[in-house]
Design a protein around this motif. Structure first.
Motif, PDB file in Angstrom:
ATOM      1  N   ALA A 147       0.867  -1.180   0.000  1.00  0.00           N
ATOM      2  CA  ALA A 147       0.000   0.000   0.000  1.00  0.00           C
ATOM      3  C   ALA A 147       0.898   1.221   0.000  1.00  0.00           C
ATOM      4  CB  ALA A 147      -0.898   0.021   1.230  1.00  0.00           C
ATOM      5  N   GLN A 148       0.357   2.320  -0.504  1.00  0.00           N
ATOM      6  CA  GLN A 148       1.086   3.582  -0.469  1.00  0.00           C
ATOM      7  C   GLN A 148       0.153   4.686  -0.010  1.00  0.00           C
ATOM      8  OE1 GLN A 148       3.324   4.506  -3.976  1.00  0.00           O
ATOM      9  NE2 GLN A 148       4.222   2.468  -4.085  1.00  0.00           N
ATOM     10  N   TRP A 149       0.728   5.610   0.741  1.00  0.00           N
ATOM     11  CA  TRP A 149       0.049   6.848   1.122  1.00  0.00           C
ATOM     12  C   TRP A 149       0.746   7.973   0.385  1.00  0.00           C
ATOM     13  CZ3 TRP A 149       1.108   5.096   6.734  1.00  0.00           C
ATOM     14  CH2 TRP A 149       0.089   4.273   7.193  1.00  0.00           C
ATOM     15  N   HIS A 150      -0.024   8.768  -0.340  1.00  0.00           N
ATOM     16  CA  HIS A 150       0.531   9.898  -1.096  1.00  0.00           C
ATOM     17  C   HIS A 150      -0.247  11.163  -0.782  1.00  0.00           C
ATOM     18  CE1 HIS A 150       3.292   7.661  -3.630  1.00  0.00           C
ATOM     19  NE2 HIS A 150       2.358   6.740  -3.783  1.00  0.00           N
ATOM     20  N   GLY A 151       0.413  12.292  -0.973  1.00  0.00           N
ATOM     21  CA  GLY A 151      -0.267  13.579  -0.870  1.00  0.00           C
ATOM     22  C   GLY A 151      -1.225  13.748  -2.043  1.00  0.00           C
ATOM     23  N   LEU A 152      -2.069  14.748  -1.951  1.00  0.00           N
ATOM     24  CA  LEU A 152      -3.082  14.986  -2.983  1.00  0.00           C
ATOM     25  C   LEU A 152      -2.503  15.760  -4.159  1.00  0.00           C
ATOM     26  CD1 LEU A 152      -6.040  15.934  -0.632  1.00  0.00           C
ATOM     27  CD2 LEU A 152      -5.445  13.688  -1.569  1.00  0.00           C
ATOM     28  N   ASP A 153      -2.900  15.397  -5.360  1.00  0.00           N
ATOM     29  CA  ASP A 153      -2.527  16.103  -6.588  1.00  0.00           C
ATOM     30  C   ASP A 153      -1.023  16.293  -6.743  1.00  0.00           C
ATOM     31  OD1 ASP A 153      -5.261  16.372  -7.260  1.00  0.00           O
ATOM     32  OD2 ASP A 153      -5.405  18.129  -5.956  1.00  0.00           O
ATOM     33  N   GLY A 154      -0.250  15.266  -6.389  1.00  0.00           N
ATOM     34  CA  GLY A 154       1.201  15.327  -6.558  1.00  0.00           C
ATOM     35  C   GLY A 154       1.942  16.100  -5.486  1.00  0.00           C
ATOM     36  N   ALA A 155       1.238  16.629  -4.505  1.00  0.00           N
ATOM     37  CA  ALA A 155       1.884  17.392  -3.412  1.00  0.00           C
ATOM     38  C   ALA A 155       2.518  16.427  -2.413  1.00  0.00           C
ATOM     39  CB  ALA A 155       0.855  18.271  -2.714  1.00  0.00           C
ATOM     40  N   GLN A 156       3.353  16.955  -1.549  1.00  0.00           N
ATOM     41  CA  GLN A 156       3.951  16.170  -0.468  1.00  0.00           C
ATOM     42  C   GLN A 156       2.844  15.661   0.456  1.00  0.00           C
ATOM     43  OE1 GLN A 156       7.572  15.906   0.747  1.00  0.00           O
ATOM     44  NE2 GLN A 156       7.769  16.033  -1.459  1.00  0.00           N
ATOM     45  N   LEU A 157       3.068  14.502   1.019  1.00  0.00           N
ATOM     46  CA  LEU A 157       2.179  13.954   2.037  1.00  0.00           C
ATOM     47  C   LEU A 157       2.429  14.727   3.329  1.00  0.00           C
ATOM     48  CD1 LEU A 157       0.186  11.739   2.956  1.00  0.00           C
ATOM     49  CD2 LEU A 157       2.188  10.286   3.399  1.00  0.00           C
ATOM     50  N   GLN A 158       1.374  15.225   3.933  1.00  0.00           N
ATOM     51  CA  GLN A 158       1.493  15.985   5.180  1.00  0.00           C
ATOM     52  C   GLN A 158       0.851  15.207   6.308  1.00  0.00           C
ATOM     53  OE1 GLN A 158      -0.389  19.736   4.428  1.00  0.00           O
ATOM     54  NE2 GLN A 158       1.312  20.502   3.203  1.00  0.00           N
ATOM     55  N   GLY A 159       1.414  15.364   7.500  1.00  0.00           N
ATOM     56  CA  GLY A 159       0.840  14.725   8.672  1.00  0.00           C
ATOM     57  C   GLY A 159       1.873  13.981   9.471  1.00  0.00           C
ATOM     58  N   GLU A 160       1.445  12.865  10.047  1.00  0.00           N
ATOM     59  CA  GLU A 160       2.325  12.046  10.868  1.00  0.00           C
ATOM     60  C   GLU A 160       2.014  10.578  10.606  1.00  0.00           C
ATOM     61  OE1 GLU A 160       3.737  12.015  15.472  1.00  0.00           O
ATOM     62  OE2 GLU A 160       1.572  11.936  15.145  1.00  0.00           O
ATOM     63  N   ALA A 161       3.075   9.776  10.432  1.00  0.00           N
ATOM     64  CA  ALA A 161       2.932   8.326  10.266  1.00  0.00           C
ATOM     65  C   ALA A 161       3.733   7.649  11.358  1.00  0.00           C
ATOM     66  CB  ALA A 161       3.419   7.880   8.898  1.00  0.00           C
ATOM     67  N   ILE A 162       3.126   6.609  11.949  1.00  0.00           N
ATOM     68  CA  ILE A 162       3.743   5.876  13.050  1.00  0.00           C
ATOM     69  C   ILE A 162       3.661   4.382  12.755  1.00  0.00           C
ATOM     70  CG2 ILE A 162       3.549   5.322  15.513  1.00  0.00           C
ATOM     71  CD1 ILE A 162       2.277   8.098  15.891  1.00  0.00           C
ATOM     72  N   VAL A 163       4.746   3.667  13.032  1.00  0.00           N
ATOM     73  CA  VAL A 163       4.748   2.202  13.003  1.00  0.00           C
ATOM     74  C   VAL A 163       4.939   1.756  14.445  1.00  0.00           C
ATOM     75  CG1 VAL A 163       5.879   0.124  12.156  1.00  0.00           C
ATOM     76  CG2 VAL A 163       5.698   2.143  10.674  1.00  0.00           C
ATOM     77  N   ASP A 164       3.916   1.110  14.990  1.00  0.00           N
ATOM     78  CA  ASP A 164       3.868   0.780  16.412  1.00  0.00           C
ATOM     79  C   ASP A 164       4.151   2.054  17.212  1.00  0.00           C
ATOM     80  OD1 ASP A 164       3.155  -1.743  15.672  1.00  0.00           O
ATOM     81  OD2 ASP A 164       5.039  -2.688  16.187  1.00  0.00           O
ATOM     82  N   ASP A 165       5.279   2.164  17.905  1.00  0.00           N
ATOM     83  CA  ASP A 165       5.555   3.395  18.657  1.00  0.00           C
ATOM     84  C   ASP A 165       6.734   4.169  18.063  1.00  0.00           C
ATOM     85  OD1 ASP A 165       7.498   1.622  19.381  1.00  0.00           O
ATOM     86  OD2 ASP A 165       7.183   1.786  21.535  1.00  0.00           O
ATOM     87  N   CYS A 166       7.093   3.881  16.812  1.00  0.00           N
ATOM     88  CA  CYS A 166       8.193   4.573  16.128  1.00  0.00           C
ATOM     89  C   CYS A 166       7.618   5.584  15.130  1.00  0.00           C
ATOM     90  CB  CYS A 166       9.067   3.548  15.407  1.00  0.00           C
ATOM     91  SG  CYS A 166      10.388   4.276  14.424  1.00  0.00           S
ATOM     92  N   VAL A 167       8.000   6.839  15.253  1.00  0.00           N
ATOM     93  CA  VAL A 167       7.521   7.868  14.334  1.00  0.00           C
ATOM     94  C   VAL A 167       8.271   7.719  13.005  1.00  0.00           C
ATOM     95  CG1 VAL A 167       7.318  10.344  13.894  1.00  0.00           C
ATOM     96  CG2 VAL A 167       6.942   9.439  16.198  1.00  0.00           C
ATOM     97  N   LEU A 168       7.525   7.461  11.946  1.00  0.00           N
ATOM     98  CA  LEU A 168       8.112   7.318  10.613  1.00  0.00           C
ATOM     99  C   LEU A 168       8.391   8.695  10.016  1.00  0.00           C
ATOM    100  CD1 LEU A 168       8.867   4.935   8.799  1.00  0.00           C
ATOM    101  CD2 LEU A 168       6.616   5.093   7.764  1.00  0.00           C
ATOM    102  N   PHE A 169       7.425   9.607  10.157  1.00  0.00           N
ATOM    103  CA  PHE A 169       7.642  11.011   9.808  1.00  0.00           C
ATOM    104  C   PHE A 169       6.608  11.863  10.510  1.00  0.00           C
ATOM    105  CE2 PHE A 169       4.246  10.555   6.740  1.00  0.00           C
ATOM    106  CZ  PHE A 169       3.728  11.838   6.589  1.00  0.00           C
ATOM    107  N   ASP A 170       6.967  13.128  10.721  1.00  0.00           N
ATOM    108  CA  ASP A 170       6.076  14.121  11.311  1.00  0.00           C
ATOM    109  C   ASP A 170       6.346  15.418  10.563  1.00  0.00           C
ATOM    110  OD1 ASP A 170       4.473  15.749  12.809  1.00  0.00           O
ATOM    111  OD2 ASP A 170       5.500  15.408  14.712  1.00  0.00           O
ATOM    112  N   GLY A 171       5.433  15.803   9.710  1.00  0.00           N
ATOM    113  CA  GLY A 171       5.612  16.990   8.870  1.00  0.00           C
ATOM    114  C   GLY A 171       5.245  16.667   7.433  1.00  0.00           C
ATOM    115  N   GLU A 172       6.258  16.609   6.556  1.00  0.00           N
ATOM    116  CA  GLU A 172       6.018  16.315   5.141  1.00  0.00           C
ATOM    117  C   GLU A 172       6.936  15.195   4.677  1.00  0.00           C
ATOM    118  OE1 GLU A 172       6.547  19.831   2.798  1.00  0.00           O
ATOM    119  OE2 GLU A 172       4.566  20.599   3.320  1.00  0.00           O
ATOM    120  N   ALA A 173       6.442  14.427   3.706  1.00  0.00           N
ATOM    121  CA  ALA A 173       7.223  13.344   3.106  1.00  0.00           C
ATOM    122  C   ALA A 173       6.703  13.108   1.693  1.00  0.00           C
ATOM    123  CB  ALA A 173       7.102  12.071   3.932  1.00  0.00           C
TER     124      ALA A 173
END
Length: 193
Positions: free
Chosen positions: A97-123
């Protein structure tokens, strides 16, 4: 259970020669057999597993088959229980699966795997894949070129965002989401081969 050898084919593509003569079933009937051989790709396999999950029939053995060799293996190989990864809608994930931002923009928000922050901001995006062993899945930030960067393994991957596009096994979700979660179901599925 079926009396016709207890094996059926859920065919999305041409049925390989070793499977011809077996009954063909649709999604409503996949739980009526001991083993279901799925022709087609990841999206078709995910659809069969989703139907079995919703019918509470994860005791059915499921075998992917794309050609004559894999079809013969699908008939004879033993099944092994592997983690079943699903999302909050009850849809099973087979490949990625993939999570992408809308209309080619950067993905914004926060992603977590269990208790590890994958990103917080943009990716650029996130890729989530099931694993054949516990804890059940792995996730990675995508590079600007769309390639996975560093994998983090866990039981669940969660995204909170103002808006994202979700692609499951190559199929885009019909609506944008603000939250998305992929996680290991309490019971695995019986993969043949």
């Amino acid at each position: 259970m079926s009396t016709a050898g207890e094996v059926a084919v859920a065919a999305a593509t041409r049925v390989p020669r070793p499977l011809r003569g077996l009954p063909q079933v649709d999604m409503d009937d996949v739980g009526n057999y001991r083993r279901v051989v799925v022709t087609g790709g990841d999206a078709e396999l995910a659809a069969v597993l989703t139907a079995l999950l919703r019918a509470d029939r994860l005791d059915v053995e499921v075998a992917p088959a794309t050609g004559n060799w894999s079809a013969r293996r699908a008939l004879r190989a033993p099944a092994r229980r592997v983690p079943l990864i699903r999302d909050e809608t009850g849809t099973v994930l087979v490949s990625a699966a993939q999570w992408h931002g809308l209309d080619g923009a950067q993905l914004q928000g926060e992603a977590i795997v269990d208790d590890c922050v994958l990103f917080d901001g943009e990716a650029p995006g996130v890729r989530v894949e099931p694993t054949s062993d516990l804890p059940g899945l792995r996730a990675s930030l995508l590079t600007a070129r769309g390639r996975p960067n560093r994998w983090v393994v866990g039981r669940a991957a969660q995204l909170g965002t103002p808006g994202a596009q979700v692609i499951r096994d190559g199929v885009p979700a019909p609506r944008t989401v603000r939250r998305s979660t992929f996680y290991r179901h309490t019971e695995g599925w019986l993969r043949v081969g």
